[in-house]
Design a protein around this motif. Structure first.
Motif, PDB file in Angstrom:
ATOM      1  N   UNK A  33       0.687  -0.757  -0.068  1.00  0.00           N
ATOM      2  CA  UNK A  33      -0.109   0.307   0.068  1.00  0.00           C
ATOM      3  C   UNK A  33       0.904   1.370  -0.199  1.00  0.00           C
ATOM      4  N   UNK A  34       0.907   1.901  -1.032  1.00  0.00           N
ATOM      5  CA  UNK A  34       2.095   2.922  -1.066  1.00  0.00           C
ATOM      6  C   UNK A  34       1.391   4.207  -0.054  1.00  0.00           C
ATOM      7  N   UNK A  35       0.015   4.511   0.519  1.00  0.00           N
ATOM      8  CA  UNK A  35      -0.505   5.332   1.882  1.00  0.00           C
ATOM      9  C   UNK A  35       0.359   4.256   3.127  1.00  0.00           C
ATOM     10  N   UNK A  36       0.719   3.274   3.117  1.00  0.00           N
ATOM     11  CA  UNK A  36       1.100   2.732   4.299  1.00  0.00           C
ATOM     12  C   UNK A  36       1.854   3.559   4.594  1.00  0.00           C
ATOM     13  N   UNK A  37       1.846   3.603   6.616  1.00  0.00           N
ATOM     14  CA  UNK A  37       3.033   4.753   6.965  1.00  0.00           C
ATOM     15  C   UNK A  37       4.040   4.319   8.292  1.00  0.00           C
ATOM     16  N   UNK A  38       5.348   4.897   8.094  1.00  0.00           N
ATOM     17  CA  UNK A  38       6.060   4.071   9.869  1.00  0.00           C
ATOM     18  C   UNK A  38       6.186   6.084  10.336  1.00  0.00           C
ATOM     19  N   UNK A  39       5.471   5.487  11.937  1.00  0.00           N
ATOM     20  CA  UNK A  39       6.104   6.330  12.692  1.00  0.00           C
ATOM     21  C   UNK A  39       7.524   6.621  13.604  1.00  0.00           C
ATOM     22  N   UNK A  40       7.637   5.437  12.984  1.00  0.00           N
ATOM     23  CA  UNK A  40       8.871   5.315  14.592  1.00  0.00           C
ATOM     24  C   UNK A  40       9.771   3.519  14.280  1.00  0.00           C
ATOM     25  N   UNK A  41      10.876   3.047  13.964  1.00  0.00           N
ATOM     26  CA  UNK A  41      11.468   1.907  14.623  1.00  0.00           C
ATOM     27  C   UNK A  41      11.660   1.764  16.102  1.00  0.00           C
ATOM     28  N   UNK A  42      11.673  -0.147  16.456  1.00  0.00           N
ATOM     29  CA  UNK A  42      11.059   0.202  17.108  1.00  0.00           C
ATOM     30  C   UNK A  42      12.820  -2.191  17.482  1.00  0.00           C
ATOM     31  N   UNK A  43      13.444  -2.312  18.091  1.00  0.00           N
ATOM     32  CA  UNK A  43      14.124  -3.509  18.049  1.00  0.00           C
ATOM     33  C   UNK A  43      13.623  -4.165  19.262  1.00  0.00           C
ATOM     34  N   UNK A  44      12.976  -5.542  19.153  1.00  0.00           N
ATOM     35  CA  UNK A  44      12.893  -6.126  19.513  1.00  0.00           C
ATOM     36  C   UNK A  44      13.204  -7.513  19.605  1.00  0.00           C
ATOM     37  N   UNK A  45      13.540  -8.362  20.342  1.00  0.00           N
ATOM     38  CA  UNK A  45      13.629  -9.941  19.988  1.00  0.00           C
ATOM     39  C   UNK A  45      12.869 -10.832  20.917  1.00  0.00           C
TER      40      UNK A  45
END
Length: 503
Positions: A33-45
């Motif tokens: 979806x070209x309208x899909x947006x990301x607010x931030x990145x988070x790393x988790x295992x």
């Protein structure tokens, strides 16, 4: 109130992150979806990241928590069954509002588990393959760089919109101009509703058939007194309201303090800066459509009453806030002014003392204030005089306006330096003028005055008087015949100009 869980920077389209060649990310599952947006990145295992997500994240994992699940996957694939572990993991990310999942290759997994790909497809979660050479911190840094760029672009967009709206508000047609600029900036439609709910003015593309009525209904929500309460005390109407109809975001803003005007906005999408831009337009429209009752307005009302009751102008001038005043005559280019345009001109010149008559706006401006040229207007400014000389200043401002229009100059000031008339007693000058100009009626005298002020220019005089150039020639010839003088003689012109200034 802003949502504390949403960062102050605008979100970044996932497509922009995928377009970064230095990251070499590749989407291998989920919707594109070209309208899909990301607010931030988070790393988790964590095996269950749900408690640690706020929503809108690009969740990055190397799959440290799923080596056992990989072995389970291999065993289950032999049996033709999908791995339940991956399905639970993806479903929890989706439930927490995660925007996308980034799976890092090496050192734990050489490839993305096929069951994870299937689970992301099943739950509609975009899955990105992160190559070994790309670090998670590099992905996060790239995301924040894109957010900073988007924030800077949004701030620039809002600032440019504010400037264009302010410029539109100073035009001769301020309300339509503000609505046109607002509609252009949000890419939709802007509507001004009156106190009765009727559409006064609108600009921008026509909305869908269901959007127009929905926007009018939303405007009713913020209009004071429009929601009767059956026998109960109703809550105050909100200052703004939002809704969505047919996928079109709607917004309504109450203008002023309870006067009933409402601004409605319909746009194809809701950008982060749209609310700020629409709020600026609402403030400007509030000033353009409202009348503010204040101490100064009460003083003006008192001054008007005293004048009507016979008080001389000089006795009421202190109520208006000054001893010396300038008269400004204004006329917009190519159209007749209306009351809103007249009020806007007064506001631009810093004075509420405005009159509109015969297609000309007259503004009384304090003498210490410097009137400036206004876009789209031709202005004539008198010298600063005491109240007793207001009528004479009004005539001089009218002559300055005629000269401004004839010469296509935005603003012409009447010369205030000492003249020949100052050397002659007023009664003597007036008697001489009456005798010299007695053969001329008012029309011929006005034509001669305009012609002399424009150095005998036929075309410019015709423009200033609003008549044909041949009419000017006929009238000037008639003046020459009645006066028995040669109007090409500079001495004659000087004497006539002196007389006409006393008339």
């Amino acid at each position: 109130m802003p949502d504390p869980t949403v960062p102050p920077t605008p979100p970044v389209p996932l497509a922009s992150l995928l377009a970064r060649e230095d990251l070499a990310l590749r989407q291998i599952a989920g919707p594109r979806d070209p309208g899909l947006a990301v607010h931030w990145a988070h790393t988790s295992e964590m095996a269950d990241p749900y408690p640690y997500l706020l929503g809108g994240e690009l969740l990055l994992t190397a799959g440290v928590h799923i080596p056992e699940a990989a072995e389970e996957e291999a065993a289950e694939e032999e049996a033709g069954r999908e791995s339940a572990s991956f399905d639970d993991y993806v479903s929890r990310i989706v439930a927490a509002g995660g925007a996308a999942l980034g799976f890092g290759l090496a050192p734990v997994h050489d490839t993305v588990p096929r069951a994870l790909v299937a689970a992301c497809d099943a739950h509609g979660l975009p899955l990105l393959e992160v190559p070994p050479q790309t670090t998670f911190s590099g992905v996060a840094r790239a995301l924040w760089q894109l957010m900073a760029q988007a924030r800077h672009a949004e701030l620039r967009r809002v600032a440019e919109a504010q400037q264009s709206l302010a410029s539109a508000a100073s035009r001769p047609d301020p309300v339509p101009s503000v609505l046109r600029q607002l509609a252009r900036r949000v890419g939709g439609r802007a509507v001004l509703y009156g106190p009765e709910g009727t559409e006064i003015a609108a600009a921008g593309r026509e909305p869908g058939t269901e959007v127009g009525p929905a926007l009018a209904e939303l405007a009713r929500v913020v209009r004071p007194g429009s929601r009767p309460a059956s026998g109960t005390t109703s809550a105050p109407a909100p200052s703004s309201a939002t809704d969505t109809t047919g996928g079109t975001p709607l917004a309504a803003y109450a203008l002023g303090a309870g006067r009933g005007f409402v601004l409605g906005v319909a746009a194809p999408r809701r950008e982060p800066g749209d609310h700020t831009i629409a709020s600026v337009a609402a403030v400007l429209l509030s000033l353009l459509t409202g009348e503010h009752r204040s101490g100064s307005e009460a003083a003006r009302s008192s001054a008007l009453v005293r004048l009507l009751l016979g008080a001389p102008p000089e006795s009421v001038a202190p109520l208006l806030g000054g001893e010396r005043w300038q008269v400004v005559h204004g006329r917009p280019e190519g159209q007749d002014p209306d009351e809103v345009a007249a009020s806007a001109l007064g506001a631009a010149l810093g004075s509420p003392l405005v009159d509109l008559a015969d297609g000309v706006v007259r503004v009384l401006v304090p003498g210490e204030r410097e009137p400036l040229a206004q876009p789209g207007w031709a202005l004539g400014v008198s010298d600063a005089v005491a109240p007793a000389d207001w009528p004479a200043a009004d005539s001089r401002a009218g002559r300055a306006l005629a000269r401004a229009r004839a010469t296509r100059t935005p603003l012409v000031r009447y010369g205030a330096r000492p003249a020949l008339a100052d050397l002659v007693p007023p009664d003597v000058a007036e008697a001489h003028a009456r005798t010299l100009l007695a053969p001329l009626d008012e029309t011929l005298a006005d034509t001669l005055r305009g012609w002399l002020s424009l150095h005998g220019g036929w075309d410019r005089t015709a423009v200033a008087l609003g008549v044909h150039r041949n009419t000017v020639r006929q009238r000037i010839a008639r003046c020459s015949a009645l006066l028995g003088t040669d109007l090409d003689d500079p001495d004659v012109r000087m004497e006539l100009w002196f007389a006409l200034r006393q008339r």
